[in-house]
Design a protein around this motif. Structure first.
Motif, PDB file in Angstrom:
ATOM      1  N   ARG A   1      64.657 -33.466   7.749  1.00 33.42           N
ATOM      2  CA  ARG A   1      64.894 -32.872   9.061  1.00 33.42           C
ATOM      3  C   ARG A   1      63.946 -33.458  10.105  1.00 33.42           C
ATOM      4  O   ARG A   1      64.344 -33.699  11.245  1.00 33.42           O
ATOM      5  N   ASP A   2      62.699 -33.695   9.737  1.00 28.49           N
ATOM      6  CA  ASP A   2      61.759 -34.314  10.666  1.00 28.49           C
ATOM      7  C   ASP A   2      62.279 -35.671  11.126  1.00 28.49           C
ATOM      8  O   ASP A   2      62.196 -36.022  12.309  1.00 28.49           O
ATOM      9  N   VAL A   3      62.789 -36.457  10.174  1.00 23.96           N
ATOM     10  CA  VAL A   3      63.323 -37.777  10.505  1.00 23.96           C
ATOM     11  C   VAL A   3      64.497 -37.656  11.464  1.00 23.96           C
ATOM     12  O   VAL A   3      64.593 -38.365  12.472  1.00 23.96           O
ATOM     13  N   LEU A   4      65.411 -36.736  11.183  1.00 25.37           N
ATOM     14  CA  LEU A   4      66.596 -36.588  12.022  1.00 25.37           C
ATOM     15  C   LEU A   4      66.257 -35.996  13.384  1.00 25.37           C
ATOM     16  O   LEU A   4      66.887 -36.348  14.392  1.00 25.37           O
ATOM     17  N   ASP A   5      65.280 -35.118  13.448  1.00 26.33           N
ATOM     18  CA  ASP A   5      64.843 -34.607  14.747  1.00 26.33           C
ATOM     19  C   ASP A   5      64.281 -35.744  15.603  1.00 26.33           C
ATOM     20  O   ASP A   5      64.538 -35.826  16.808  1.00 26.33           O
ATOM     21  N   ALA A   6      63.501 -36.626  14.964  1.00 30.00           N
ATOM     22  CA  ALA A   6      62.957 -37.777  15.689  1.00 30.00           C
ATOM     23  C   ALA A   6      64.074 -38.702  16.161  1.00 30.00           C
ATOM     24  O   ALA A   6      64.074 -39.171  17.309  1.00 30.00           O
ATOM     25  N   LEU A   7      65.059 -38.948  15.298  1.00 35.92           N
ATOM     26  CA  LEU A   7      66.173 -39.808  15.678  1.00 35.92           C
ATOM     27  C   LEU A   7      67.011 -39.178  16.791  1.00 35.92           C
ATOM     28  O   LEU A   7      67.517 -39.877  17.670  1.00 35.92           O
ATOM     29  N   SER A   8      67.157 -37.862  16.760  1.00 39.27           N
ATOM     30  CA  SER A   8      67.907 -37.174  17.809  1.00 39.27           C
ATOM     31  C   SER A   8      67.269 -37.410  19.171  1.00 39.27           C
ATOM     32  O   SER A   8      67.949 -37.705  20.160  1.00 39.27           O
ATOM     33  N   LEU A   9      65.947 -37.300  19.219  1.00 42.71           N
ATOM     34  CA  LEU A   9      65.242 -37.527  20.472  1.00 42.71           C
ATOM     35  C   LEU A   9      65.332 -38.991  20.891  1.00 42.71           C
ATOM     36  O   LEU A   9      65.476 -39.309  22.080  1.00 42.71           O
TER      37      LEU A   9
ATOM     38  N   GLU B   1      67.687 -49.169   8.761  1.00 41.87           N
ATOM     39  CA  GLU B   1      66.842 -48.220   8.037  1.00 41.87           C
ATOM     40  C   GLU B   1      65.390 -48.693   7.970  1.00 41.87           C
ATOM     41  O   GLU B   1      64.461 -47.895   8.136  1.00 41.87           O
ATOM     42  N   VAL B   2      65.209 -49.995   7.710  1.00 43.58           N
ATOM     43  CA  VAL B   2      63.850 -50.534   7.572  1.00 43.58           C
ATOM     44  C   VAL B   2      63.060 -50.338   8.854  1.00 43.58           C
ATOM     45  O   VAL B   2      61.892 -49.925   8.831  1.00 43.58           O
ATOM     46  N   GLN B   3      63.688 -50.610   9.990  1.00 42.40           N
ATOM     47  CA  GLN B   3      63.001 -50.467  11.275  1.00 42.40           C
ATOM     48  C   GLN B   3      62.657 -49.002  11.549  1.00 42.40           C
ATOM     49  O   GLN B   3      61.546 -48.700  12.008  1.00 42.40           O
ATOM     50  N   ILE B   4      63.589 -48.105  11.280  1.00 44.93           N
ATOM     51  CA  ILE B   4      63.327 -46.678  11.494  1.00 44.93           C
ATOM     52  C   ILE B   4      62.162 -46.217  10.625  1.00 44.93           C
ATOM     53  O   ILE B   4      61.252 -45.525  11.090  1.00 44.93           O
ATOM     54  N   ALA B   5      62.184 -46.629   9.359  1.00 44.08           N
ATOM     55  CA  ALA B   5      61.122 -46.231   8.428  1.00 44.08           C
ATOM     56  C   ALA B   5      59.760 -46.730   8.894  1.00 44.08           C
ATOM     57  O   ALA B   5      58.765 -45.992   8.863  1.00 44.08           O
ATOM     58  N   GLN B   6      59.716 -47.977   9.346  1.00 42.41           N
ATOM     59  CA  GLN B   6      58.450 -48.548   9.808  1.00 42.41           C
ATOM     60  C   GLN B   6      57.938 -47.852  11.056  1.00 42.41           C
ATOM     61  O   GLN B   6      56.750 -47.544  11.163  1.00 42.41           O
TER      62      GLN B   6
ATOM     63  N   GLY C   1      59.078 -43.401   4.217  1.00 34.99           N
ATOM     64  CA  GLY C   1      59.731 -44.291   3.276  1.00 34.99           C
ATOM     65  C   GLY C   1      61.184 -44.556   3.656  1.00 34.99           C
ATOM     66  O   GLY C   1      61.851 -43.696   4.245  1.00 34.99           O
ATOM     67  N   ARG C   2      61.672 -45.727   3.306  1.00 32.64           N
ATOM     68  CA  ARG C   2      63.063 -46.069   3.609  1.00 32.64           C
ATOM     69  C   ARG C   2      64.028 -45.127   2.897  1.00 32.64           C
ATOM     70  O   ARG C   2      65.089 -44.797   3.438  1.00 32.64           O
TER      71      ARG C   2
ATOM     72  N   ARG D   1      67.196 -43.124   4.448  1.00 30.01           N
ATOM     73  CA  ARG D   1      68.549 -43.244   3.903  1.00 30.01           C
ATOM     74  C   ARG D   1      69.124 -41.871   3.576  1.00 30.01           C
ATOM     75  O   ARG D   1      70.288 -41.588   3.865  1.00 30.01           O
ATOM     76  N   GLU D   2      68.319 -40.998   2.979  1.00 28.85           N
ATOM     77  CA  GLU D   2      68.776 -39.649   2.646  1.00 28.85           C
ATOM     78  C   GLU D   2      69.139 -38.872   3.914  1.00 28.85           C
ATOM     79  O   GLU D   2      70.143 -38.154   3.944  1.00 28.85           O
ATOM     80  N   ALA D   3      68.320 -39.018   4.938  1.00 34.00           N
ATOM     81  CA  ALA D   3      68.571 -38.293   6.184  1.00 34.00           C
ATOM     82  C   ALA D   3      69.862 -38.767   6.844  1.00 34.00           C
ATOM     83  O   ALA D   3      70.687 -37.956   7.284  1.00 34.00           O
ATOM     84  N   LEU D   4      70.061 -40.068   6.905  1.00 33.27           N
ATOM     85  CA  LEU D   4      71.273 -40.608   7.525  1.00 33.27           C
ATOM     86  C   LEU D   4      72.514 -40.288   6.700  1.00 33.27           C
ATOM     87  O   LEU D   4      73.604 -40.088   7.254  1.00 33.27           O
ATOM     88  N   THR D   5      72.360 -40.218   5.382  1.00 31.15           N
ATOM     89  CA  THR D   5      73.482 -39.824   4.537  1.00 31.15           C
ATOM     90  C   THR D   5      73.884 -38.385   4.826  1.00 31.15           C
ATOM     91  O   THR D   5      75.073 -38.043   4.842  1.00 31.15           O
TER      92      THR D   5
END
Length: 256
Positions: free
Chosen positions: A35-43, A59-64, A69-70, A74-78
């Motif tokens: 959820r933290d990852v997706l909240d960040a991506l939403s913003l 995915e690699v760029q988002i993770a970095q 971790g990648r 991947r789990e969040a985007l899935t």
């Protein structure tokens, strides 16, 4: 005659958009949960002005950028894919399939996305639950009826005592799914709900969202036990309506 967009102009536009996305992602931090990852991506999506059809970073760029971790990305985007928010394939990458931005100055984009994801999931689940109840009323045998009644009494006991009724509610509906005579109903409903629950375990921070619908479950059990298909379908529809109403009321509190 309109202006012609040259190939090099198109490439420059793509580069500019990629840079804009990268800059928006640079401003964000994320915790370790999906959820933290997706909240960040939403913003990031809102700040970069991305719309339906636009690509997300690899995915690699988002993770970095987020320092996670990648596999977590991947789990969040899935999970987003399962909720219909993005589409994913190897050639085209990850693209937005739904709007991820807030049209209200009061409601944060992350909360708006959560609400819309729940409503989207709910709209798919509704006809499945209604048909499940109808079939359970038609096919439930005596043993299954006893199990349904046992489960609803446990649900009502916990609810009346002010306890956490979510597990009991799950078991009650699982008993209905089993009594329907078609295991696909339960499987499909669980798959639909799982994508949402993986990210939003407690929607809007309210673990008992939809609790106004719990008293109706006793009438639903009675209808199934009485083999009243129409009443079972009608009460299930009322239950689903109350849950949706709760979500919309929460949205309205932000939108004024």
């Amino acid at each position: 005659m309109g202006d012609t967009v040259l190939p090099d102009q198109t490439q420059q536009s793509k580069r500019d958009r990629a840079q804009q996305v990268a800059q928006a992602l640079d401003l964000l931090e994320a915790g370790n949960s999906k959820r933290d990852v997706l909240d960040a991506l939403s913003l990031m999506i809102e700040r970069a002005g991305l719309g339906i059809g636009d690509s997300l970073p690899p995915e690699v760029q988002i993770a970095q950028k987020l320092g996670v971790g990648r596999a977590k990305v991947r789990e969040a985007l899935t999970a987003w894919q399962n909720m219909g928010i993005v589409t994913r394939n190897k050639k085209a990458g990850t693209r937005l399939a739904a709007e991820v931005w807030s049209n209200s100055i009061h409601m944060p984009v992350t909360l708006k996305l959560e609400a819309e994801s729940l409503l989207r999931t709910h709209s798919v689940r509704r006809p499945l639950e209604i048909e499940t109840s109808r079939l359970a009323a038609r096919y439930a045998n005596d043993e299954q009826k006893r199990e349904i009644y046992r489960r609803v009494l446990e649900l009502m006991r916990i609810y009346d005592a002010g306890g956490d009724w979510r597990a009991a509610d799950y078991e009650f509906h699982r008993a209905l799914h089993e009594a329907s005579g078609n295991p696909l109903f339960g499987q499909l409903i669980r798959q639909i709900q799982q994508g949402f629950n993986e990210i939003y375990e407690t929607p809007f921070g309210q673990p008992h969202l939809g609790q106004d619908s719990i008293p109706l479950h006793l009438g639903l059990a009675d209808a199934v036990i009485a083999n009243d298909e129409n009443a079972a379908a009608r009460i299930t529809d009322e239950i689903m309506n109350l849950v949706e109403q709760n979500v919309r009321e929460i949205m309205e509190t932000y939108n004024g």
